[in-house]
Structure formats: C-alpha cells, structure tokens
Scaffold this active site. Structure first.
Site, PDB file in Angstrom:
ATOM      1  CD  GLU A  34      -2.588   1.697   0.347  1.00  0.00           C
ATOM      2  OE1 GLU A  34      -3.431   0.904  -0.076  1.00  0.00           O
ATOM      3  OE2 GLU A  34      -2.421   2.836  -0.135  1.00  0.00           O
ATOM      4  N   GLY A  40      -6.742   1.113   4.337  1.00  0.00           N
ATOM      5  CA  GLY A  40      -8.190   1.340   4.230  1.00  0.00           C
ATOM      6  C   GLY A  40      -8.634   1.942   2.911  1.00  0.00           C
ATOM      7  N   GLY A 188     -24.343  12.882  -9.479  1.00  0.00           N
ATOM      8  CA  GLY A 188     -24.240  11.469  -9.109  1.00  0.00           C
ATOM      9  C   GLY A 188     -24.142  11.353  -7.595  1.00  0.00           C
ATOM     10  CG  HIS A 446     -46.221  -1.474  15.299  1.00  0.00           C
ATOM     11  ND1 HIS A 446     -46.379  -0.637  14.214  1.00  0.00           N
ATOM     12  CD2 HIS A 446     -46.906  -0.916  16.329  1.00  0.00           C
ATOM     13  CE1 HIS A 446     -47.154   0.381  14.577  1.00  0.00           C
ATOM     14  NE2 HIS A 446     -47.478   0.243  15.849  1.00  0.00           N
TER      15      HIS A 446
HETATM   16  P1  NAI Z   1     -21.406   9.120 -10.801  1.00  0.00           P
HETATM   17  O1  NAI Z   1     -21.104   8.246 -11.944  1.00  0.00           O
HETATM   18  O2  NAI Z   1     -22.231   8.638  -9.664  1.00  0.00           O
HETATM   19  O3  NAI Z   1     -22.103  10.473 -11.327  1.00  0.00           O
HETATM   20  C1  NAI Z   1     -21.500  11.327 -12.272  1.00  0.00           C
HETATM   21  C2  NAI Z   1     -22.520  12.283 -12.836  1.00  0.00           C
HETATM   22  O4  NAI Z   1     -21.847  13.276 -13.618  1.00  0.00           O
HETATM   23  C3  NAI Z   1     -23.533  11.623 -13.761  1.00  0.00           C
HETATM   24  O5  NAI Z   1     -24.825  12.025 -13.363  1.00  0.00           O
HETATM   25  C4  NAI Z   1     -23.144  12.149 -15.139  1.00  0.00           C
HETATM   26  O6  NAI Z   1     -24.238  12.228 -16.013  1.00  0.00           O
HETATM   27  C5  NAI Z   1     -22.591  13.529 -14.808  1.00  0.00           C
HETATM   28  N1  NAI Z   1     -21.694  14.126 -15.812  1.00  0.00           N
HETATM   29  C6  NAI Z   1     -20.749  13.499 -16.555  1.00  0.00           C
HETATM   30  N2  NAI Z   1     -20.104  14.397 -17.353  1.00  0.00           N
HETATM   31  C7  NAI Z   1     -20.619  15.614 -17.099  1.00  0.00           C
HETATM   32  C8  NAI Z   1     -20.365  16.961 -17.595  1.00  0.00           C
HETATM   33  N3  NAI Z   1     -19.414  17.225 -18.513  1.00  0.00           N
HETATM   34  N4  NAI Z   1     -21.103  17.984 -17.101  1.00  0.00           N
HETATM   35  C9  NAI Z   1     -22.061  17.749 -16.169  1.00  0.00           C
HETATM   36  N5  NAI Z   1     -22.337  16.515 -15.680  1.00  0.00           N
HETATM   37  C10 NAI Z   1     -21.633  15.464 -16.114  1.00  0.00           C
HETATM   38  O7  NAI Z   1     -19.959   9.624 -10.302  1.00  0.00           O
HETATM   39  P2  NAI Z   1     -19.438  10.132  -8.895  1.00  0.00           P
HETATM   40  O8  NAI Z   1     -20.526  10.774  -8.108  1.00  0.00           O
HETATM   41  O9  NAI Z   1     -18.217  10.915  -9.205  1.00  0.00           O
HETATM   42  O10 NAI Z   1     -19.060   8.807  -8.128  1.00  0.00           O
HETATM   43  C11 NAI Z   1     -17.981   7.994  -8.614  1.00  0.00           C
HETATM   44  C12 NAI Z   1     -18.104   6.568  -8.147  1.00  0.00           C
HETATM   45  O11 NAI Z   1     -17.969   6.478  -6.750  1.00  0.00           O
HETATM   46  C13 NAI Z   1     -19.440   5.968  -8.510  1.00  0.00           C
HETATM   47  O12 NAI Z   1     -19.224   4.723  -9.105  1.00  0.00           O
HETATM   48  C14 NAI Z   1     -20.140   5.801  -7.195  1.00  0.00           C
HETATM   49  O13 NAI Z   1     -20.942   4.635  -7.178  1.00  0.00           O
HETATM   50  C15 NAI Z   1     -18.998   5.701  -6.196  1.00  0.00           C
HETATM   51  N6  NAI Z   1     -19.428   6.268  -4.921  1.00  0.00           N
HETATM   52  C16 NAI Z   1     -20.353   5.596  -4.184  1.00  0.00           C
HETATM   53  C17 NAI Z   1     -20.836   6.121  -3.002  1.00  0.00           C
HETATM   54  C18 NAI Z   1     -21.877   5.375  -2.255  1.00  0.00           C
HETATM   55  O14 NAI Z   1     -22.080   4.201  -2.527  1.00  0.00           O
HETATM   56  N7  NAI Z   1     -22.586   5.994  -1.329  1.00  0.00           N
HETATM   57  C19 NAI Z   1     -20.350   7.398  -2.485  1.00  0.00           C
HETATM   58  C20 NAI Z   1     -19.404   8.034  -3.353  1.00  0.00           C
HETATM   59  C21 NAI Z   1     -18.967   7.463  -4.513  1.00  0.00           C
END
Ligand code: NAI
Length: 467
Positions: A34, A40, A188, A446
């Site tokens: 790492e 982590g 996102g 409940h």
């Molecule tokens: P995301 O893939 O969830 O969302 C990216 C968003 O940006 C999409 O809605 C897309 O349409 C938009 N986009 C793309 N190009 C653009 C542009 N030029 N202008 C405006 N909008 C644009 O990506 P995010 O939020 O960065 O997350 C990355 C990864 O991390 C994902 O795979 C997510 O599942 C994971 N993650 C998961 C979490 C959780 O499970 N709670 C928390 C944080 C991240």
C-alpha cells in the site's frame, strides 16, 4: 533476492485488505502493498467514512437550526464549529485505519509501504517490486497476486484541478471554510452527498448535470422524487448542463457551461465519475492488457490473462462500491484456497447517504421494461408509517418489483429515512430468491421503518393494510 509470500495483495482498500485478511484466515502467508501511510484505501481515508462523518455532523447542525423546534426542543445560539467538525471526522478515520493495521497484525499480514509494480513471471511465481517514497525498492515474489488498486477521480476535459478551488471529493471533505457558492459538476452519488453536506452548513450549492435527470442508473421515479426533496432543502439543479471548463479565478473559480453564461463561485467539486488505478503497475510485464475503459479484464473467478494474477474491486467491471470490492476480496481469496467463492451481482445494494437516503437492490423498473420482463409493483409511502412520523422524516417510499408470474422479488428501491439500513433485508430476501409474499408474511416489528418494506410487499398484491 526477493521475499516470498503465498499471496501478494496490491492495494489495502476495502477490496485488498479484506482479501488479505480472508486469505490469512485460510492459512496463506500474505504480503500487502500500500502506498499510503494509512490502510483502508479511498473508502476509509477520503471516501465513504469521512463523508458519512460529515453527513451526520452537518445533519445535526441543520436539525438543531431548523428541525428541533418542531420536536419541542428549543435551541438558541446554534453555531457551526467547522474545525471541530473536521477534526471529529479525522479522528474517526484515524481510528478505523489504525484498526486495519491492528487486524493485519492479528492475521500476521506483512505490510509493504510503497508503490507496487509487476516485473515479470517465472517458475510459477509473479514478481512484484515495491518502491518506497525514498526510492528504496523491495522485491517480492508469490505464486498468486491480487490487484486491488481501486480508482481515482476521473479528469474532465477543460476542468483544471488545482487541489484547492477546483477539486474533487478529497478536497470537498476538508474545505477550511464554508464556501458561499459551491458548484458541483455531476448529479451522481458524490455530488449529491457532498453537495448536501455543504448546503446544510450554509453554502449555496448549484449542481450542474449533463443529463436530464439526477442519479443516472437508479430508479427514475424515485430519482425524480428525490430531486424535489433536495430542491426543497435548497440544492439548485441545472439539468442538461454540459460543463466545458472550470478553473481558479482570483479568490474563487469560474465554471463554463455549454450554451450558458459562465458561473462564478468560491469552489468547484468535480464529481463526474472515477477511473480505475492501473497506472504504473507495469501490467505489460505480465502480459495483461486493459479493456476499452481502462479496467483489468477478469474471468468469473477474478483471474486475469496472466496465470496466478487476479483483480478485484474498482479496477474491474461492475459498480465502484466498497462492499462489492469487499465481497470480491472474500470470494477471490476463497477461490484461491478452497476452489469455491460467491458474489451475487444481482443482489448488490447501492446507497446514497443523503437525507433522506436512497437505496436500491436489483433491477429498476426501466431495466425490467426494456428486458420485457413482466412485473408487478408495490409502493408504500413513509408518510403512512408511525415510526417515520415519530422521527419527523416522512418523505419518500419503498417500491418493490416482483415477477408477475413467479412473484420473485426482482428489485427494491427506497427513498426514505435509513433506506441504507432497510435495503439489507431486501438484499437478503433476494439472495434467497424470496417472493414478495415471503416478505409480506415475515413478521416485522412495530413500530419500525421496516414495516414500510412489508407494506410495499403487500402492495405488490394490492393489499397494503395502512393505506
Ligand atoms: P457518478 O457516476 O455517480 O455520477 C456522475 C454524474 O456526472 C452523472 O450524473 C453524469 O451524467 C454527470 N456528468 C458526466 N459528465 C458531465 C459533464 N461534462 N457535465 C455535467 N455533468 C456530467 O460519479 P461520482 O458521483 O463521481 O461517483 C464515482 C463513483 O464512486 C461511482 O461509481 C459511485 O458509485 C462511487 N461512490 C459511491 C458512493 C456510495 O455508494 N454511497 C459514495 C461516493 C462514490
């Protein structure tokens, strides 16, 4: 001379450290490489855990200001103490990352500090060299290697990341002051979670999204409802906005949007996706070529094209989720030692930790329609649930989708309080191939939020009790 292990794991994120522990439990002598001082990975250091710490803390602040009075609790002089909030987050992270170091000790896993890269294969072994910050190199050798190097912020053309005014989620977990105006690029998961944090702490937050909806990939109906809820909370969405550039400007930043006026703001959070970390691994030395999206191609047992080399987590296909990586880590270690392992990709839950939370498992209605699968749908609102009323959190619903003929649960989508915890029951049900009738017949305590899941299951058969 190289140090020999039974297994080398490159990367100590949720995929890598879990694989290392499981393999050690199964009797292997494991070395884990790492490059960060703390174990982590992104999840513990600069992802899931610190963001949840800030989400909880900002929620408390917001509640104290806006919601406690309705509970009959008067709080005056509520003030934000951002340094303490950030320090609390750092303490939580330190506690958990040092906990992993403790687990490594317990399982006699050797930790190598530095950047790992392949140097070749010979005599049934794969060679890995670890380069420390000071340039010192350590040679390792093992018959099996797992690549678990995770992912990083994907750059966006025209967006000039400067680690300060224009940054990604890492910067947004530690802004030294509340921005007056934060522009989030991408609606996102990251954009909504961290956008919510800073909005609750007082920032004006504008979310620019390229598509005509938020949270692509999640259930469209619930995403629409969630957008309305977030708008009420103060987030401003500009859908159909394609960002073409962003850069620091004076004490703030400017964001350029296709066909619209540039937006001047204090800070920019880029959250338009992540890229697999494969740079510098020298995969060519073991004959592994990346796929068209920069991921390591793997077979059903996580095997790459190089004998004895496996890959799991964000560097391979599938959703970039910590728990998906963890399950792959366990399954991969088990395949290596026992020949058996199991990840059910049809039942991997996904959670967005906004307030209310959004959680789902299985297929969306759109996916079922597109695949021509006949389904029945049951929906039940939190508004009609006693516990949700007592909590003061009545927005959202549970929506259950079951096969029209067999009644097997195909997907569950939840917008509502503690949706991330409620989805666990649904994932277990799906893992066991449950029908909506099975869930409806199971006794739910409940008054609990889980009763909404039961009522949604009853609603599949058009017989909910409390609506
Ligand atoms: P995301 O893939 O969830 O969302 C990216 C968003 O940006 C999409 O809605 C897309 O349409 C938009 N986009 C793309 N190009 C653009 C542009 N030029 N202008 C405006 N909008 C644009 O990506 P995010 O939020 O960065 O997350 C990355 C990864 O991390 C994902 O795979 C997510 O599942 C994971 N993650 C998961 C979490 C959780 O499970 N709670 C928390 C944080 C991240």
């Amino acid at each position: 001379m190289s140090t020999q292990h039974d297994l080398i794991v490159i990367g100590a994120g949720p995929g890598g450290y879990v694989a290392a522990i499981r393999a050690a439990q199964l009797g292997l002598n494991v070395g884990c490489v790492e490059l960060e001082p703390a174990l982590g990975g992104t999840c513990l250091r600069v992802g899931c855990i610190p963001s949840k710490a800030l989400l909880e803390a900002s929620e408390r602040f917001h509640e104290a200001q806006h919601a406690l009075a309705s509970f009959g609790v008067r709080a005056s002089g509520v003030e934000l103490d951002l340094p303490t909030m950030l320090a609390r987050k750092d303490t939580i992270v330190e506690g958990l990352t040092s906990g992993i170091a403790g687990l490594f000790k317990k399982h006699k896993i050797t930790r190598y500090f530095g950047h790992g890269r392949f140097t070749g294969q010979a005599g049934g072994d794969t060679q890995v060299v670890v380069r420390a910050d000071d340039g010192a190199e350590t040679a390792l050798s093992a018959p099996r290697v797992i690549i678990a190097t995770g992912s990083r912020l994907a750059p966006l053309r025209g967006v000039e990341l400067d680690g300060d005014r224009v940054g990604g989620s890492t910067e947004a977990l530690s802004y030294p002051e509340v921005p007056k105006h934060l522009v989030v690029i991408g609606a996102g998961v990251i954009g909504l979670e961290l956008g919510s944090v800073w909005s609750r702490l007082g920032a004006q937050v504008t979310v620019l999204e390229y598509l005509d909806r938020i949270l692509p990939g999640m259930d469209e109906e619930l995403a629409r409802e969630a957008k309305r809820v977030f708008e009420k909370q103060g987030l401003v969405f500009r859908l159909g906005s394609r960002v073409t550039g962003a850069r620091q400007e004076g004490e703030g930043a400017v964001v350029e949007v296709d066909g619209a006026e540039p937006i001047h703001c204090d800070r920019v959070l880029l959250s338009t996706g992540r890229l697999p970390n494969t740079e510098g691994l020298a995969l060519d030395t073991i004959g592994v070529a990346l796929d068209e999206r920069g991921r390591v191609p793997v077979g059903a047992h996580f095997e790459t094209s190089a004998p004895g080399v496996y890959a799991i987590g964000d560097v391979i296909r599938g959703p970039m989720l910590a728990h998906k990586a963890e399950d792959e880590g366990v399954a991969c270690a088990e395949y290596l030692v026992t020949g058996y392992g199991h990840v059910n990709y049809d039942a991997i839950p996904s959670v967005v930790y906004t307030h209310p939370e959004i959680a789902c498992v299985g297929r969306t209605e759109e996916e079922l329609k597109e695949a021509g699968v006949p389904y029945r749908k049951g929906s039940f609102p939190f508004m009609a649930n006693g516990r949700a009323r007592a909590l003061g959190s009545t927005e959202g619903r549970v929506k259950m989708l079951a096969h029209a003929e067999t009644d097997r649960v195909l997907g569950v989508h939840i917008l509502g309080p503690r949706a991330g915890d409620l989805i666990a029951e649904c994932a277990v049900a799906m893992e066991y191939g449950a029908s909506s009738e099975d869930i409806a017949r199971a006794c739910h305590a409940h008054p609990t939020l889980a009763e909404v899941v039961k009522e949604a299951a009853l609603a599949v058969d058009k017989r909910p009790i409390h609506i």
